[in-house]
Design a protein around this motif. Structure first.
Motif, mmCIF file in Angstrom:
data_model
loop_
_atom_site.group_PDB
_atom_site.id
_atom_site.type_symbol
_atom_site.label_atom_id
_atom_site.label_comp_id
_atom_site.label_asym_id
_atom_site.label_seq_id
_atom_site.Cartn_x
_atom_site.Cartn_y
_atom_site.Cartn_z
ATOM 1 N N ARG A 308 0.917 -1.361 0.073
ATOM 2 C CA ARG A 308 0.006 -0.058 0.140
ATOM 3 C C ARG A 308 0.899 1.370 -0.023
ATOM 4 N NH1 ARG A 308 -4.721 1.235 4.274
ATOM 5 N NH2 ARG A 308 -5.567 3.149 3.153
ATOM 6 N N THR A 309 2.085 1.344 0.672
ATOM 7 C CA THR A 309 2.838 2.404 0.752
ATOM 8 C C THR A 309 3.967 2.326 -0.315
ATOM 9 O OG1 THR A 309 4.166 1.592 2.479
ATOM 10 C CG2 THR A 309 2.139 2.902 3.165
ATOM 11 N N GLY A 310 4.252 1.356 -0.997
ATOM 12 C CA GLY A 310 5.257 1.337 -1.928
ATOM 13 C C GLY A 310 5.181 1.829 -3.401
ATOM 14 N N GLY A 311 6.262 2.352 -3.734
ATOM 15 C CA GLY A 311 6.484 2.879 -4.965
ATOM 16 C C GLY A 311 5.695 4.179 -5.152
ATOM 17 N N ILE A 312 5.491 4.628 -6.376
ATOM 18 C CA ILE A 312 4.727 5.888 -6.618
ATOM 19 C C ILE A 312 3.422 5.953 -6.320
ATOM 20 C CG2 ILE A 312 4.245 7.589 -8.599
ATOM 21 C CD1 ILE A 312 6.828 6.637 -10.169
ATOM 22 N N CYS A 313 2.680 4.765 -6.751
ATOM 23 C CA CYS A 313 1.256 4.639 -6.352
ATOM 24 C C CYS A 313 0.987 4.701 -4.789
ATOM 25 C CB CYS A 313 0.445 3.566 -6.973
ATOM 26 S SG CYS A 313 0.617 3.629 -9.006
ATOM 27 N N ALA A 328 10.853 8.633 -15.165
ATOM 28 C CA ALA A 328 10.628 7.697 -14.136
ATOM 29 C C ALA A 328 12.047 7.434 -13.373
ATOM 30 C CB ALA A 328 9.641 6.441 -14.284
ATOM 31 N N TYR A 329 12.794 7.051 -14.446
ATOM 32 C CA TYR A 329 14.272 6.693 -14.048
ATOM 33 C C TYR A 329 14.813 7.606 -13.056
ATOM 34 C CZ TYR A 329 13.663 2.419 -16.566
ATOM 35 O OH TYR A 329 13.265 1.174 -17.218
ATOM 36 N N GLU A 330 14.613 8.814 -12.917
ATOM 37 C CA GLU A 330 14.987 9.612 -12.047
ATOM 38 C C GLU A 330 14.343 9.702 -10.777
ATOM 39 O OE1 GLU A 330 15.601 13.634 -14.186
ATOM 40 O OE2 GLU A 330 16.829 12.633 -15.575
ATOM 41 N N ASP A 337 11.822 -3.029 -12.149
ATOM 42 C CA ASP A 337 12.032 -4.370 -12.543
ATOM 43 C C ASP A 337 10.752 -4.786 -13.741
ATOM 44 O OD1 ASP A 337 13.479 -4.790 -10.425
ATOM 45 O OD2 ASP A 337 12.026 -5.430 -9.061
ATOM 46 N N PHE A 338 9.763 -4.037 -13.567
ATOM 47 C CA PHE A 338 8.713 -4.657 -14.548
ATOM 48 C C PHE A 338 9.335 -4.015 -16.172
ATOM 49 C CE2 PHE A 338 5.456 -3.271 -17.840
ATOM 50 C CZ PHE A 338 4.658 -4.502 -17.796
ATOM 51 N N ASP A 339 10.043 -3.035 -16.316
ATOM 52 C CA ASP A 339 10.727 -2.431 -17.316
ATOM 53 C C ASP A 339 11.955 -3.581 -17.762
ATOM 54 O OD1 ASP A 339 9.004 -0.586 -17.452
ATOM 55 O OD2 ASP A 339 10.650 1.054 -17.704
ATOM 56 N N ARG A 340 12.581 -3.999 -16.735
ATOM 57 C CA ARG A 340 13.716 -4.840 -17.062
ATOM 58 C C ARG A 340 13.024 -6.239 -17.521
ATOM 59 N NH1 ARG A 340 15.485 -3.392 -11.609
ATOM 60 N NH2 ARG A 340 17.080 -1.886 -11.946
ATOM 61 N N THR A 346 9.639 2.932 -19.376
ATOM 62 C CA THR A 346 8.725 4.061 -18.659
ATOM 63 C C THR A 346 9.441 5.439 -18.751
ATOM 64 O OG1 THR A 346 7.510 2.189 -17.386
ATOM 65 C CG2 THR A 346 7.524 4.583 -16.863
ATOM 66 N N LYS A 347 8.717 6.441 -19.283
ATOM 67 C CA LYS A 347 9.379 7.637 -19.096
ATOM 68 C C LYS A 347 8.349 8.428 -18.391
ATOM 69 C CE LYS A 347 12.015 10.929 -20.967
ATOM 70 N NZ LYS A 347 13.582 10.945 -20.528
ATOM 71 N N SER A 348 7.359 9.224 -18.730
ATOM 72 C CA SER A 348 6.580 9.788 -17.989
ATOM 73 C C SER A 348 5.575 9.154 -17.225
ATOM 74 C CB SER A 348 6.072 11.082 -18.911
ATOM 75 O OG SER A 348 5.205 10.468 -19.781
ATOM 76 N N VAL A 349 5.226 9.588 -15.974
ATOM 77 C CA VAL A 349 4.169 8.908 -14.940
ATOM 78 C C VAL A 349 3.461 9.908 -14.460
ATOM 79 C CG1 VAL A 349 3.657 7.528 -13.203
ATOM 80 C CG2 VAL A 349 5.598 7.122 -14.577
ATOM 81 N N LEU A 350 1.885 9.891 -14.427
ATOM 82 C CA LEU A 350 1.084 10.589 -13.740
ATOM 83 C C LEU A 350 0.156 9.837 -12.848
ATOM 84 C CD1 LEU A 350 -0.280 13.431 -13.115
ATOM 85 C CD2 LEU A 350 -1.742 12.949 -15.175
ATOM 86 N N ALA A 351 0.243 9.727 -11.623
ATOM 87 C CA ALA A 351 -0.372 9.151 -10.701
ATOM 88 C C ALA A 351 -1.377 10.110 -9.841
ATOM 89 C CB ALA A 351 0.304 8.428 -9.850
#
Length: 451
Positions: A308-313, A328-330, A337-340, A346-351
């Motif tokens: 629940r508290t992990g990552g961007i989401c 996202a890489y910055e 892991d998913f990209d690998r 993954t470049k841009s992210v909006l949550a």
């Protein structure tokens, strides 16, 4: 051609009218006087009085005007005709990407060079982004860096005959691609309000170095490019705004249907990606009992579960703060892991947080890689308009998710009317913004008419 037309053409040739006009127009483009009529009268009086204004042509049909120190090269009527044609071709574009593509194509053609690049300034990232490049990969530079950055910051044109002897030239792009840059002609791109909006570069002249003639031509192309880019961006903004209003209406209609959980998530992800031109979308719901965020894959139906508290989401679910990331890489919260595993980048992210009718956070919608309209597999960052429309989007889907996942999130079901009220508020805001955009377009049209 009729006999009469042939007679007229022969008379103009014998009197040297074509050469005289070529001389007048050529100097007019170079000097750009405030009073064109007075300027032309003065030039004709010099010619009539026998002043040193030698108007003649060589065997190639090109003018040589030695009295003007800036005329180290010749300027032909053919150049003027091609320039006018190029300006018309560029000005006819209403889509920013198509406008950029035409600018590049016409630059390569009229300057007879191997490559051309158009850098457009993005004030949000304070960078010059390669809009379109014929024969080159994507490039991003900061103002002041490299030849393009120097031209943008200084507002001065640069004609570099040997790129590797110029300290401002960055050779890393040549090293990465194997391309060899010999010479560069770069000029600032200014819009119709006088603002510097980018840089137009011509690379590797096919027959030697770029000349003064080329400088005149590319400056006129850049002037046309600035106005066209501005107009196309305003037009595109109006089109996107209208499309989003229609998209929200379709969303409300979809949410009013009796959908199963997987169909609901599929509908939500579809509408979300269309609204903000995202490449991918995932909707997570808070599982308070297991302290996790869960989703259901729209492809396999398998459950996806993350802390629940992990990552961007997790950050968004915990704080309720929208998160907009350009790269996202910055960001240390991003899990690569998913990209690998998949090879996806993954470049841009909006949550964005999703709240229920009581104001509790019940989920997160995550959008990845904003697509550039008209440019396949080209991505950019999400902007404030994307955040705004997704806030409305989350207000609409919140009650629906609350009903569908009430057994998981542990809250009461919401009345369906909540979604309708949310859309009414959003629709009013969209109408006001469309009126503002329309006013901008009409104002631009008036300015063009006055010009």
């Amino acid at each position: 051609m009729t006999d009469k037309e042939a007679e007229h053409k022969e008379y103009l040739r014998q009197q040297g009218v074509d050469v005289l006009l070529e001389y007048l127009v050529g100097d007019l483009l170079l000097d750009r006087p405030a009073d064109v009529v007075e300027y032309l009268i003065d030039k004709l009086q010099q010619k009539k009085s026998g002043a040193a204004v030698p108007v003649g042509s060589d065997t190639s049909g090109l003018l040589t005007i030695p009295t003007n120190p800036r005329r180290s090269s010749t300027f032909a009527l053919l150049d003027l005709e091609r320039l006018l044609t190029s300006v018309k071709v560029i000005g006819a574009a209403t889509d920013p990407w198509e406008a950029s593509r035409r600018i590049i194509s016409e630059t390569c053609s009229i300057l007879n060079c191997d490559r051309a690049t158009l850098f457009v300034y993005n004030p949000k990232t304070d960078s010059l982004n390669l809009s379109v490049a014929k024969g080159a990969e994507s490039i991003q530079v900061k103002p002041g860096a490299g030849i393009a950055g120097h031209v943008f910051s200084s507002g001065e044109s640069l004609n570099v005959h040997n790129a590797y002897e110029d300290a401002r030239f960055d050779s890393k792009f040549d090293q990465a691609t194997g391309y060899k840059t010999r010479n560069v002609l770069a000029v600032p791109v200014v819009d119709n309000n006088g603002y510097n909006v980018g840089v137009l570069q011509a690379v590797n002249k096919h027959d030697g170095n770029f000349s003064k003639r080329d400088e005149v031509l590319i400056n006129h192309l850049a002037s046309s490019a600035g106005v066209t880019l501005r107009n196309s961006e305003v037009y595109q903004a109006a089109v996107v705004s209208e499309a989003r209003a229609q998209g929200l209406l379709k969303l409300v209609r979809s949410m009013s249907q009796d959908l199963g959980v997987q169909s609901l998530l599929l509908a939500i992800t579809h509408h979300a990606t269309e609204l903000v031109q995202a490449d991918r979308c995932t909707v997570f719901v808070v599982d308070a009992r297991r302290d996790a965020l869960i989703s259901i894959s729209t492809d396999s139906g398998a459950e996806i579960r993350i802390p629940r508290t992990g990552g961007i989401c997790g950050h968004v679910a915990s704080t309720g703060e929208p998160t907009n990331i350009a790269d996202a890489y910055e960001d240390s919260r991003f899990n690569q892991d998913f990209d690998r595993k998949t090879g996806y980048r993954t470049k841009s992210v909006l949550a964005m947080p999703i709240v229920d009718t009581h104001g509790n956070i019940i989920g997160v919608v995550q959008l990845i890689n904003k697509r550039v309209i008209g440019q396949p597999k080209t991505y950019t960052e999400f902007d404030e308009d994307d955040e705004e429309v997704m806030t409305t989007f989350c207000d609409i889907i919140g009650p629906k998710l609350q009903n569908a996942f009430s057994s998981i999130i542990g809250v009461e079901k919401a009345p369906v009317a909540e979604a309708a009220r949310a859309f009414q508020d959003a629709s009013h805001g969209r109408q006001e913004r469309r009126k503002s955009l329309q006013g901008t377009i009409e104002e631009d049209d008036e300015d063009q008419d006055e010009a």
